[in-house]
Write a protein that holds these residues in place. Sequence first.
Motif, short mmCIF file in Angstrom:
data_model
loop_
_atom_site.label_atom_id
_atom_site.label_comp_id
_atom_site.label_asym_id
_atom_site.label_seq_id
_atom_site.Cartn_x
_atom_site.Cartn_y
_atom_site.Cartn_z
N GLU A 119 0.84 -1.20 0.00
CA GLU A 119 0.00 0.00 0.00
C GLU A 119 0.87 1.25 0.00
OE1 GLU A 119 -1.82 -3.18 2.73
OE2 GLU A 119 0.11 -2.17 2.50
N SER A 120 0.38 2.29 -0.65
CA SER A 120 1.08 3.57 -0.63
C SER A 120 0.06 4.70 -0.74
CB SER A 120 2.10 3.66 -1.77
OG SER A 120 1.46 3.53 -3.02
N GLY A 121 0.45 5.86 -0.21
CA GLY A 121 -0.42 7.02 -0.26
C GLY A 121 -0.12 7.95 0.88
N PRO A 122 -0.79 9.10 0.94
CA PRO A 122 -0.52 10.08 2.00
C PRO A 122 -0.96 9.57 3.36
CG PRO A 122 -2.41 10.75 0.68
CD PRO A 122 -1.81 9.57 -0.01
N GLY A 123 -0.19 9.90 4.36
CA GLY A 123 -0.52 9.49 5.72
C GLY A 123 -1.44 10.46 6.43
N LEU A 124 -1.62 11.64 5.86
CA LEU A 124 -2.46 12.66 6.49
C LEU A 124 -3.37 13.28 5.43
CD1 LEU A 124 -3.10 14.36 9.03
CD2 LEU A 124 -1.32 15.97 8.26
N VAL A 125 -4.65 13.27 5.74
CA VAL A 125 -5.66 13.84 4.84
C VAL A 125 -6.54 14.79 5.65
CG1 VAL A 125 -7.54 13.32 3.23
CG2 VAL A 125 -5.65 11.70 3.49
N LYS A 126 -6.90 15.90 5.06
CA LYS A 126 -7.75 16.88 5.76
C LYS A 126 -9.23 16.48 5.64
CE LYS A 126 -4.68 20.84 4.98
NZ LYS A 126 -4.03 20.63 6.28
N PRO A 127 -10.01 16.82 6.64
CA PRO A 127 -11.46 16.54 6.57
C PRO A 127 -12.08 17.14 5.31
CG PRO A 127 -10.85 17.19 8.78
CD PRO A 127 -9.62 17.39 7.93
N SER A 143 -6.86 8.86 -1.17
CA SER A 143 -6.51 8.02 -2.31
C SER A 143 -5.31 7.16 -1.95
CB SER A 143 -6.20 8.89 -3.53
OG SER A 143 -5.91 8.08 -4.66
N LEU A 144 -5.48 5.84 -2.05
CA LEU A 144 -4.41 4.90 -1.75
C LEU A 144 -4.22 3.93 -2.92
CD1 LEU A 144 -5.30 3.92 1.93
CD2 LEU A 144 -3.54 5.51 1.17
N THR A 145 -2.99 3.50 -3.10
CA THR A 145 -2.66 2.57 -4.17
C THR A 145 -2.09 1.29 -3.59
OG1 THR A 145 -2.24 4.35 -5.74
CG2 THR A 145 -1.27 2.21 -6.23
N CYS A 146 -2.51 0.17 -4.16
CA CYS A 146 -1.97 -1.13 -3.80
C CYS A 146 -1.22 -1.67 -5.03
CB CYS A 146 -3.09 -2.07 -3.41
SG CYS A 146 -2.57 -3.78 -3.10
N THR A 147 0.09 -1.82 -4.89
CA THR A 147 0.89 -2.36 -5.98
C THR A 147 1.06 -3.86 -5.79
OG1 THR A 147 2.07 -0.27 -6.26
CG2 THR A 147 3.09 -2.23 -7.19
N GLY A 189 -1.23 -6.89 2.46
CA GLY A 189 -0.16 -5.93 2.51
C GLY A 189 0.17 -5.62 3.96
N GLN A 190 1.19 -4.83 4.17
CA GLN A 190 1.61 -4.52 5.54
C GLN A 190 0.71 -3.47 6.19
OE1 GLN A 190 5.64 -3.16 5.01
NE2 GLN A 190 5.01 -1.05 4.64
N GLY A 191 -0.05 -2.75 5.38
CA GLY A 191 -0.94 -1.73 5.90
C GLY A 191 -0.28 -0.37 5.91
N THR A 192 -1.10 0.66 5.80
CA THR A 192 -0.61 2.03 5.86
C THR A 192 -1.54 2.86 6.73
OG1 THR A 192 0.14 3.91 4.52
CG2 THR A 192 -1.83 2.79 3.76
N GLN A 193 -0.94 3.65 7.63
CA GLN A 193 -1.71 4.49 8.53
C GLN A 193 -2.18 5.75 7.79
OE1 GLN A 193 -2.60 4.28 12.00
NE2 GLN A 193 -3.81 6.08 11.46
N VAL A 194 -3.47 6.02 7.91
CA VAL A 194 -4.03 7.26 7.37
C VAL A 194 -4.73 7.98 8.51
CG1 VAL A 194 -5.65 8.32 5.77
CG2 VAL A 194 -4.32 6.31 5.05
N THR A 195 -4.36 9.22 8.72
CA THR A 195 -4.97 10.06 9.74
C THR A 195 -5.72 11.20 9.06
OG1 THR A 195 -3.22 9.55 11.33
CG2 THR A 195 -4.53 11.52 11.75
#
Length: 125
Positions: A5-13, A18-22, A116-122
């Motif tokens: 997984e990849s993508g931004p770890g911080l998103v505004k309300p 948007s996340l991508t799984c390769t 996948g290993q997972g990705t934190q999104v806040t």
Amino acid sequence: VQLQESGPGLVKPSQTLSLTCTVSGGSVTAASYYWHWIRQPPGKGLEWMGAIDWSGSRFYGPSLKSRISISSDTSKNQVTLRLSSVTPEDTAVYYCAASTTLVTVATTKNLYDYWGQGTQVTVSS
């Protein structure tokens, strides 16, 4: 099969997550494979969000159906998750997973063949 997984770890309300799984070691068009997005909010259990299969058919969880979109890019061998109008309640570890049957619950990781290993999104302003 390996998933990353990849993508931004911080998103505004109110924004779109948007996340991508390769996918490596396999193909998103491999027959009978389902590619899932699953999340786990802090202190809570796993939540199945949706999936796309090898032919491009999509399956979404009822609680997210109005906000979620899953697509695949066969040229890049990737699966993409888009979740619109996010709120702090969407803060979670987001996982990409694969299975050879259509699983629409995530009570246990054993229901899926690959993770996948997972990705934190806040979600925070």
